[in-house]
Design an enzyme around this catalytic site. Sequence first.
Site, mmCIF file in Angstrom:
data_model
loop_
_atom_site.group_PDB
_atom_site.id
_atom_site.type_symbol
_atom_site.label_atom_id
_atom_site.label_comp_id
_atom_site.label_asym_id
_atom_site.label_seq_id
_atom_site.Cartn_x
_atom_site.Cartn_y
_atom_site.Cartn_z
ATOM 1 C CG HIS A 33 -1.935 1.066 1.258
ATOM 2 N ND1 HIS A 33 -3.048 1.053 2.071
ATOM 3 C CD2 HIS A 33 -1.994 2.252 0.596
ATOM 4 C CE1 HIS A 33 -3.734 2.149 1.896
ATOM 5 N NE2 HIS A 33 -3.102 2.912 1.018
ATOM 6 C CG HIS A 35 -1.135 6.075 -2.885
ATOM 7 N ND1 HIS A 35 -2.290 5.803 -3.604
ATOM 8 C CD2 HIS A 35 -1.403 5.715 -1.596
ATOM 9 C CE1 HIS A 35 -3.207 5.319 -2.773
ATOM 10 N NE2 HIS A 35 -2.699 5.256 -1.557
ATOM 11 C CD GLU A 216 -7.260 7.125 4.275
ATOM 12 O OE1 GLU A 216 -7.796 7.085 3.148
ATOM 13 O OE2 GLU A 216 -6.143 7.657 4.463
ATOM 14 C CG ASP A 294 -1.579 5.789 2.535
ATOM 15 O OD1 ASP A 294 -1.851 5.424 1.370
ATOM 16 O OD2 ASP A 294 -2.404 6.360 3.265
ATOM 17 C CG ASP A 295 0.223 8.946 0.245
ATOM 18 O OD1 ASP A 295 0.284 8.791 -0.983
ATOM 19 O OD2 ASP A 295 -0.812 8.732 0.912
HETATM 20 N N1 ADE Z 1 -4.289 8.574 -2.357
HETATM 21 C C1 ADE Z 1 -3.069 8.748 -1.841
HETATM 22 N N2 ADE Z 1 -3.100 8.577 -0.518
HETATM 23 C C2 ADE Z 1 -4.369 8.292 -0.184
HETATM 24 C C3 ADE Z 1 -5.033 7.980 1.025
HETATM 25 N N3 ADE Z 1 -4.402 7.967 2.203
HETATM 26 N N4 ADE Z 1 -6.365 7.726 0.982
HETATM 27 C C4 ADE Z 1 -7.018 7.759 -0.175
HETATM 28 N N5 ADE Z 1 -6.437 8.021 -1.340
HETATM 29 C C5 ADE Z 1 -5.118 8.282 -1.353
HETATM 30 ZN ZN ZN Z 2 -3.628 4.748 0.245
#
Ligand code: ADE
Ligand code: ZN
Length: 355
Positions: A33, A35, A216, A294-295
Amino acid sequence: MNSDDPTQNRVAPGAPDAETLRFCRDLPKVELHVHLEGCLEPDLLMTLARRNDVAVPWKTAEQLRAAYRFENLSSFLELYFAGCQVLCTRQDFHDLTTAYLDRAHADGVVHAEIFLGPQSFTDRGIATSAFLDGVLDAISDAGERSGISASLLVSAHRHRSEKEAFELLDSVAPWADRIAGFGLGGAEIGNPPEKFTRYFAELRRQRFRTCVHAGEEGPAAYVRQAFELLEPDRIDHGVAILDDERLVRDVAAARTPLTVCPTSNARLNVVPSLRAHPLPALLSSGLNVSLHSDDPAYFESYLTDTYATTAVHLDLDRPTLANLAANAIRSAFLPPAAQQAFLNRLETQVKQHLP
Ligand code: ADE
Ligand code: ZN
């Protein structure tokens, strides 16, 4: 600093010690997970802005980093989509993917399944070949260079229409045999999974693997919709599931993985603090949970840091961390033999550190 300010909700003090960091770094980790756009570090973002003559509201990388204070998912996505504007050419996508995969390799990641949301780019007339070939070539180059294994997940924006998701699917069809699966992300509240029921039915009809961000910021009812209507192979986040006991039992029985991102949840105020994260309850409910970043550029937490910081704040022992790493391997869109090879590596590594 005003402690009442929700945008100051950084991961609280309590940095992991060197031993915990080393243990987490040396685990052969699988990232399910992440991006790609969320891997855009401030220095590279500013370099690409200059290279492509794209105006951005920050003068320096430091100024940009100072803007990484998020109230919620929407305020984060605003900055994230602004960052996407600097990605224009095939070289840009190649450079970003290379930077992420080299860093992930150094961080002990052995396999990564990476989301990319093409609608941010096709909106501006960028050719599908520019981003897909840029990313896919970088994945194979990195594999040859360092041995890291990686694959691409194409993600639709849930705040756009289902019709646009179908157009996205058509546009990437020529690359179908190099796409590991499809996801759904973006602004959750007001965009429930049911909006994409026909799209996911088509993905399943075409035998693609699928994942859905759900629960989320959205409620347990969205996780239920995702599970029952979209029938995904994995649920991304899913932390709100705990509000629905029957759903917990059903998802646990189905072994549907939840790719959980505690440091992201803390930074986006999905939870009041990392210490209050429901990961222990998710685990004790028998759910198939794994840890992800995630990011990582925006939340300043790549996968080793995510494991180690989560371990410190939630008091996770080493067998639990190893179990989370094994869950990630078993939840990957990989053939059983590849999963087994990673599980063997994990077992060998863990045996050296555990009695
Ligand atoms: N796109 C990038 N990060 C995200 C997140 N935490 N939730 C939903 N879409 C995303
Ligand atoms: Zn995500």
